[in-house]
Scaffold this motif. Structure first.
Motif, PDB file in Angstrom:
ATOM      1  N   ARG A   1      -2.227   4.369  -1.788  1.00  0.00           N
ATOM      2  CA  ARG A   1      -1.705   3.679  -0.883  1.00  0.00           C
ATOM      3  C   ARG A   1      -0.231   2.725  -1.265  1.00  0.00           C
ATOM      4  N   ILE A   2       0.780   3.118  -0.638  1.00  0.00           N
ATOM      5  CA  ILE A   2       1.674   2.436  -0.546  1.00  0.00           C
ATOM      6  C   ILE A   2       1.423   1.469   0.337  1.00  0.00           C
ATOM      7  N   PRO A   3       2.791   0.016   0.461  1.00  0.00           N
ATOM      8  CA  PRO A   3       3.051  -0.372   1.242  1.00  0.00           C
ATOM      9  C   PRO A   3       3.977  -0.343   2.008  1.00  0.00           C
ATOM     10  N   PHE A   4       4.122   0.505   3.805  1.00  0.00           N
ATOM     11  CA  PHE A   4       6.109   0.459   3.408  1.00  0.00           C
ATOM     12  C   PHE A   4       5.319   0.609   5.101  1.00  0.00           C
ATOM     13  N   GLY A   5       6.284  -0.035   5.613  1.00  0.00           N
ATOM     14  CA  GLY A   5       6.971   0.076   7.003  1.00  0.00           C
ATOM     15  C   GLY A   5       5.772  -1.342   7.501  1.00  0.00           C
ATOM     16  N   PRO A   6       5.203  -1.780   8.927  1.00  0.00           N
ATOM     17  CA  PRO A   6       4.356  -2.802   8.850  1.00  0.00           C
ATOM     18  C   PRO A   6       2.937  -1.887   8.827  1.00  0.00           C
ATOM     19  N   THR A   7       2.646  -2.735   7.584  1.00  0.00           N
ATOM     20  CA  THR A   7       1.358  -2.481   7.217  1.00  0.00           C
ATOM     21  C   THR A   7       0.015  -2.997   7.845  1.00  0.00           C
ATOM     22  N   ASP A   8       0.826  -3.743   8.587  1.00  0.00           N
ATOM     23  CA  ASP A   8      -0.533  -4.582   9.207  1.00  0.00           C
ATOM     24  C   ASP A   8      -1.109  -3.503  10.901  1.00  0.00           C
ATOM     25  N   LYS A   9      -0.228  -2.341  11.289  1.00  0.00           N
ATOM     26  CA  LYS A   9      -0.427  -1.610  12.242  1.00  0.00           C
ATOM     27  C   LYS A   9      -0.183  -0.174  11.481  1.00  0.00           C
ATOM     28  N   TYR A  10      -1.153   0.687  12.052  1.00  0.00           N
ATOM     29  CA  TYR A  10      -1.777   1.750  12.190  1.00  0.00           C
ATOM     30  C   TYR A  10      -0.387   2.584  13.010  1.00  0.00           C
ATOM     31  N   LEU A  11       0.782   3.345  12.482  1.00  0.00           N
ATOM     32  CA  LEU A  11       1.542   4.450  13.429  1.00  0.00           C
ATOM     33  C   LEU A  11       1.094   5.537  13.679  1.00  0.00           C
ATOM     34  N   PRO A  12       1.587   6.439  14.270  1.00  0.00           N
ATOM     35  CA  PRO A  12       1.439   7.651  14.714  1.00  0.00           C
ATOM     36  C   PRO A  12       2.346   7.851  13.825  1.00  0.00           C
ATOM     37  N   LYS A  13       3.198   9.278  13.559  1.00  0.00           N
ATOM     38  CA  LYS A  13       3.572  10.124  12.560  1.00  0.00           C
ATOM     39  C   LYS A  13       4.789  10.181  12.648  1.00  0.00           C
ATOM     40  N   GLU A  14       5.150  10.215  14.388  1.00  0.00           N
ATOM     41  CA  GLU A  14       6.815  10.034  15.399  1.00  0.00           C
ATOM     42  C   GLU A  14       7.513   9.021  14.658  1.00  0.00           C
ATOM     43  N   LEU A  15       6.527   7.771  15.070  1.00  0.00           N
ATOM     44  CA  LEU A  15       6.803   6.148  13.779  1.00  0.00           C
ATOM     45  C   LEU A  15       6.385   5.944  12.387  1.00  0.00           C
ATOM     46  N   LEU A  16       6.882   6.668  12.205  1.00  0.00           N
ATOM     47  CA  LEU A  16       7.080   6.647  10.711  1.00  0.00           C
ATOM     48  C   LEU A  16       8.366   7.030  10.243  1.00  0.00           C
ATOM     49  N   TRP A  17       9.295   7.582  10.577  1.00  0.00           N
ATOM     50  CA  TRP A  17      10.551   8.556  10.417  1.00  0.00           C
ATOM     51  C   TRP A  17      11.055   7.153   9.655  1.00  0.00           C
ATOM     52  N   PRO A  18      11.470   6.074  10.608  1.00  0.00           N
ATOM     53  CA  PRO A  18      12.349   4.172  10.081  1.00  0.00           C
ATOM     54  C   PRO A  18      11.918   3.897   8.947  1.00  0.00           C
ATOM     55  N   HIS A  19      10.774   4.596   8.097  1.00  0.00           N
ATOM     56  CA  HIS A  19      10.183   3.475   6.894  1.00  0.00           C
ATOM     57  C   HIS A  19       9.918   4.856   5.797  1.00  0.00           C
ATOM     58  N   ILE A  20      10.705   5.920   5.919  1.00  0.00           N
ATOM     59  CA  ILE A  20      10.337   7.768   5.221  1.00  0.00           C
ATOM     60  C   ILE A  20      11.151   6.486   4.108  1.00  0.00           C
ATOM     61  N   GLN A  21      12.744   5.673   3.602  1.00  0.00           N
ATOM     62  CA  GLN A  21      12.842   5.679   3.009  1.00  0.00           C
ATOM     63  C   GLN A  21      12.582   4.014   2.192  1.00  0.00           C
ATOM     64  N   GLU A  22      11.804   3.545   2.655  1.00  0.00           N
ATOM     65  CA  GLU A  22      10.869   2.535   1.957  1.00  0.00           C
ATOM     66  C   GLU A  22       9.395   2.899   1.220  1.00  0.00           C
ATOM     67  N   PHE A  23       9.147   4.219   2.041  1.00  0.00           N
ATOM     68  CA  PHE A  23       7.515   4.672   1.325  1.00  0.00           C
ATOM     69  C   PHE A  23       8.238   5.898  -0.606  1.00  0.00           C
ATOM     70  N   VAL A  24       9.542   5.797  -0.136  1.00  0.00           N
ATOM     71  CA  VAL A  24       9.786   6.750  -1.586  1.00  0.00           C
ATOM     72  C   VAL A  24      10.209   5.547  -2.476  1.00  0.00           C
ATOM     73  N   ASP A  25      11.345   4.426  -2.174  1.00  0.00           N
ATOM     74  CA  ASP A  25      11.093   3.538  -3.338  1.00  0.00           C
ATOM     75  C   ASP A  25       9.773   2.900  -3.783  1.00  0.00           C
ATOM     76  N   GLY A  26       8.647   3.121  -3.131  1.00  0.00           N
ATOM     77  CA  GLY A  26       8.123   2.825  -3.857  1.00  0.00           C
ATOM     78  C   GLY A  26       6.455   3.349  -4.490  1.00  0.00           C
ATOM     79  N   ALA A  27       6.966   4.823  -3.905  1.00  0.00           N
ATOM     80  CA  ALA A  27       6.490   5.789  -4.804  1.00  0.00           C
ATOM     81  C   ALA A  27       6.982   6.263  -5.806  1.00  0.00           C
ATOM     82  N   LEU A  28       8.667   5.511  -5.805  1.00  0.00           N
ATOM     83  CA  LEU A  28       9.182   5.778  -7.305  1.00  0.00           C
ATOM     84  C   LEU A  28       8.870   4.893  -8.371  1.00  0.00           C
ATOM     85  N   MET A  29       8.368   4.092  -7.818  1.00  0.00           N
ATOM     86  CA  MET A  29       8.010   2.747  -8.983  1.00  0.00           C
ATOM     87  C   MET A  29       7.167   2.838  -9.414  1.00  0.00           C
ATOM     88  N   HIS A  30       6.058   3.860  -8.646  1.00  0.00           N
ATOM     89  CA  HIS A  30       4.287   4.231  -8.942  1.00  0.00           C
ATOM     90  C   HIS A  30       4.203   5.459 -10.218  1.00  0.00           C
TER      91      HIS A  30
END
Length: 919
Positions: A115-144
């Protein structure tokens, strides 16, 4: 009750491949993903896809030949979800080989949820609201992935990194992420759409919905662009059915079934297609976990036979919960298992049942519609659907004939199927369209005949299993007739029961994994390729790593498939344009020599070719960039004049004067200009090249560094720059510059000739501004040139895989490889040199080139310089998005700071807010 043998040949498979060592990465980033007690049906994001991905990971992790499988998903610490979704790592225990001897488990237990932390991790977001945080996920996944590849190298790679064999994205959001990771790591990409945006858009439009309304709710245009990118980058797209290929993917600019067949035939006959290529579409049915499936022992008359253990065993609790609804619980049960969603069409099923007197007399209806406590607390759409169903039950007075329990556990789903089968019932999926159909396979595995929609994947499932009836989901009479036919005709029921069990092995996970790995084995292994550096000496050369992976993949094939693969490779070699347009790993040295010559020729005024008296090792060390505490990336491309850019650079230098003198901060220029133009800009502004550690040029088509001598000292000669030739190995995928130039030449001629012979030219090639991985053009008449989104569509229609970018307020047009961009070049610096992305600060303007949005997300820091005369508005040609910027930009991102000006004091303030310098 007999258990299903999921794969009669699993022992033979295991004994052949238990020693192989593959690393596979799966991405599935929305919904709630866990290994046990999955909350399927909680919402529209936590359904069949979650179950599919988790079971695929389990199955692959237990398949001999696979060493480790990671599902990368989102970490969530919200109070309204279970604590398990905050756990950074979860091991997936497998049941597929549970009853097999230990030697058949391969590396069993090596499947994990990360589980990669990205976006506001203290909120459960529907998939439609995850698009602005995709680049952050990619960076975290790349590091892993980078860390895991190094760790696996220490375990099984003799100290050399073990890179993923594939990165497999599931759904559009993860597909977009996989495309970026594929480019950053030079690893093959596989994609599974699960459901597709264009197909969804068409259905919603037919319902009378407006495009703006659909986009606002579902971010559908953002999703479609991500799916188009998946077509550009994926080597293989795995579908569940051929219908998905022919009717759904055929809606996209980047895929045309007839053209795909033509290109494939051309490869076999050695025809060159000018760089055009298509991903391979491969239908592989999903599997199911058979280890816990117990099938009722039914005779030809439909009588269930129980053994002594089963006779004495108590009924599962969920049975009592369901049967309390029924006046006569012994009648056959018609089971529907779906969340209350309009597209699942449960209301039509209830109408069909309610209006058929014969069906009501003969059977009960069991509706398993997710979990709920209070209807008023459900999402509006789900609450509306459930309320309408309850009203229909009341309308037809179906009390005592319909069950609709409020709760069930995921672990109880097999018991629900068993109850329906025990009563000699039927499973029904009446969805308007079913792209997946996993419940149909599960029902068949439990011996249930099926009634299913004729739209989508059930057509292929029924063709394989021959265990039921397909219906028009809009026709309630046809639905009622099909159900009545199955529950009233014992011979037909038994035949469907037997057919399903006889053929269900084709949907087993071991069968799926074999087909999957056989397809992976045909891919040309691609991995980071840099030679003779200290980092390589520590972590292993790419050649040996590739050999290890390729050997592992090849040995999965039997002799016949290896022969077929060999013949195919000989044919593909005749036309490199289709699969690897710049060549294969085998002629890497030849390509490298050609690139050296091309780079030296095209940038001869200011660049240094790799000289014979200087080793690649010495030239490519670039020690300073690896020593910096922070990297400042200057990517401001909305300036109206070069003097404005020089002023901003000087202001940045002044703000960081102390850090510059100490050497703790390095500087990188990222621009659409070529290296010669950058050199001229620096000279005209009184700046010198040694003040910068790297130059990302030509919209990410090139990376240059200050040139170092064999003694590690900066080269102070007349040719102070050296190209990073290893970067080209990252971006060469599906790129054939010469063939693309020919194609674009014809397009330019059509544009220039459009208004008549005497019209002035609209666009001309900028030969001096081009490079081996960037074709540059000057736009002389912007009104006659299409906007970038139309130009991208044109390239995709012709199966040309590249990025199209306008810059300099639309006066310049660059074509670069599909894996290249300025933001991807920054990720390359991380993978190549270990420069932490969190230590990068990117300066941008209020607008910019058509790759502007990709620089705004991620885990790096961003300073947006606003105001002043230097910020020019984006032109018509820059109209790249059919969706608003907020769909891709998190406006509340703490890593983004906006400046009202570009003076050194304002820049200092911004850097202090980001914690780069002390206040």
């Amino acid at each position: 009750m007999p258990k299903i043998n999921s794969d009669d040949t699993i022992e033979a498979w295991a004994s052949q491949h238990k020693d192989k060592k593959l690393y596979i990465v799966l991405l599935s980033i929305h919904g709630l993903i866990c290994g046990e007690n999955m909350e399927l049906g909680r919402d529209s994001d936590t359904g069949g896809q979650v179950k599919y991905v988790v079971e695929l990971a389990r199955a692959l992790g237990s398949t001999p030949g696979v060493y480790r499988v990671d599902i990368l998903t989102r970490q969530i610490t919200a109070s309204d979800v279970d604590w398990c979704y905050a756990e950074p790592v979860e091991m997936l225990l497998s049941g597929i080989f549970k009853n097999k001897p230990l030697e058949y488990e391969g590396e069993g237990g090596r499947a994990y949820i990360i589980r990669i932390p990205f976006g506001p991790t203290d909120k459960y977001l529907p998939k439609e609201l995850l698009w602005p945080h995709i680049q952050e996920f990619v960076d975290g996944a790349l590091m892993h992935i980078k860390q895991m590849s190094k760790s696996l190298g220490e375990q099984i790679g003799d100290g050399k990194p073990v890179w993923p064999a594939v990165i497999h994205g599931h759904y559009a959001d993860a597909g977009h992420s996989a495309a970026l990771l594929s480019g950053a790591l030079n690893v093959p990409m596989v994609f599974t759409g699960h459901s597709l945006g264009r197909d969804k858009l068409e259905h919603l439009l037919k319902q009378g919905r407006q495009t703006w309304e659909i986009n606002a709710m579902y971010k559908i245009m953002r999703r479609i662009e991500a799916e188009e990118l998946c077509l550009d980058v994926s080597e293989v797209i795995i579908t569940s059915t051929r219908q998905e290929i022919e009717e759904q993917w055929n809606l996209y600019d980047g895929f045309d079934l007839l053209l795909a067949r033509k290109l494939k035939a051309g490869i076999e006959h050695g025809i060159s297609w000018n760089g055009r290529c298509m991903p391979h579409m491969v239908p592989i049915p999903p599997g199911i976990e058979f280890s816990h499936v117990v099938v009722p022992n039914v005779d030809v008359d439909g009588n269930v036979k129980l053994n002594k253990e089963e006779s004495s065993a108590s009924d599962p609790p969920i049975w009592e919960e369901i049967m309390r609804f029924f006046t006569n619980p012994h009648k056959p049960m018609i089971l529907a298992l779906a969340r209350p969603d309009p597209k699942k069409n449960i209301a039509t099923l209830v109408k069909a049942f309610g209006e058929s007197r014969l069906l009501r007399e003969l059977a009960n209806l069991m509706l398993i519609m997710g979990n709920r406590d209070d209807i008023d607390e459900m999402p509006c759409t789900s609450a509306a659907v459930l309320t309408s169903i309850l009203k229909l039950i009341d309308k037809y007075d179906l009390y005592g004939q319909v069950s609709y329990p409020k709760h069930h556990k995921q672990s109880e789903v097999p018991d629900i199927y068993r109850l329906a089968a025990k009563t000699k019932g039927v499973f029904i999926n009446p969805a308007f369209i079913e792209p997946f159909g996993l419940t149909l396979i599960e029902a068949a595995a439990h011996g249930l005949p099926i009634v299913a929609t004729k739209n989508g994947r059930p057509v292929d499932i029924h063709k394989t299993l021959d265990n039921g009836i397909l219906v028009d989901p809009h026709d309630k009479i046809a639905i009622a007739d099909a159900l009545y036919k199955l529950v009233s005709d014992k011979q037909l029921w038994f035949r469907c029961h037997q057919n399903g069990l006889k053929n269900i092995h084709q949907f087993s996970w071991p069968e799926h994994c074999k087909k999957y790995l056989l397809r992976v084995a045909t891919l040309n292994p691609r991995h980071p390729q840099w030679e003779n550096t200290e980092e390589t000496e520590e972590s292993g050369s790419e050649t040996e790593t590739n050999k290890s992976i390729e050997d592992s993949l090849n040995e999965i094939l039997d002799n016949a498939l290896r022969l077929k693969k060999s013949l195919m490779e000989k044919k593909v070699a005749k036309d490199d344009n289709m699969e690897n347009v710049v060549g294969t790993i085998g002629d890497h040295n030849k390509k490298r020599h050609n690139l050296e010559s091309a780079v030296a020729k095209l940038s001869k005024e200011v660049t240094s070719p790799i000289r014979k008296d200087r080793s690649v090792e010495k030239v490519n060390k670039f020690p300073l960039i690896r020593m910096r505490k922070h990297i400042i990336v200057i990517a401001i491309d909305s300036v109206s004049s070069s003097s404005d850019l020089i002023y901003i650079i000087r202001s940045i230098f002044e703000a960081l004067v102390c850090e510059r003198s100490s050497g703790s901060v390095g500087f990188v220029v990222a621009t659409s200009m070529n290296i010669s133009a950058i050199h001229s800009l620096l000279v005209s502004g009184g700046l010198i090249w040694k003040d910068f550690d790297a130059f990302i040029c030509n919209s990410g088509g090139d990376v240059y560094y200050p040139s170092y001598g064999s003694d590690g000292v900066l080269d102070t000669g007349e040719k102070p720059y050296v190209a990073d030739l290893d970067y080209y190995s990252q971006i060469e995928y599906r790129w054939d510059g010469e063939e693309l130039r020919k194609t674009l030449g014809r397009w330019i001629k059509s544009i220039n000739d459009k208004e008549g012979e005497h019209q002035e030219l609209a666009v001309v090639e900028d030969i001096e501004g081009s490079s081996p991985f960037c074709l540059a053009f000057n736009v002389l008449d912007p009104e006659r040139v299409p906007p970038v989104k139309e130009l991208r569509e044109l390239m995709r229609i012709h199966a040309l895989r590249c990025h199209v970018l306008y810059s300099h307020n639309g006066s310049r047009l660059n074509f670069v490889p599909v894996l290249a961009s300025r933001s991807q070049a920054l990720r390359y610096l991380y993978v190549r040199w270990g420069i932490e992305l969190t230590k990068m600060v990117v300066f941008v303007g209020e607008s910019g080139d058509t790759d502007y949005e990709t620089l705004l997300g991620g885990i790096h820091k961003t300073l947006i310089v606003k105001g002043g005369p230097f910020n020019t508005a984006a032109s018509r040609l820059h109209a790249v998005r059919s969706y608003p910027l907020q769909d891709v930009l998190a406006v509340d991102n703490p890593n983004i700071v906006q400046l009202e000006g570009c003076s050194s004091s304002e820049i200092t303030c911004g850097l202090q807010k980001l914690g780069i310098i002390e206040a």
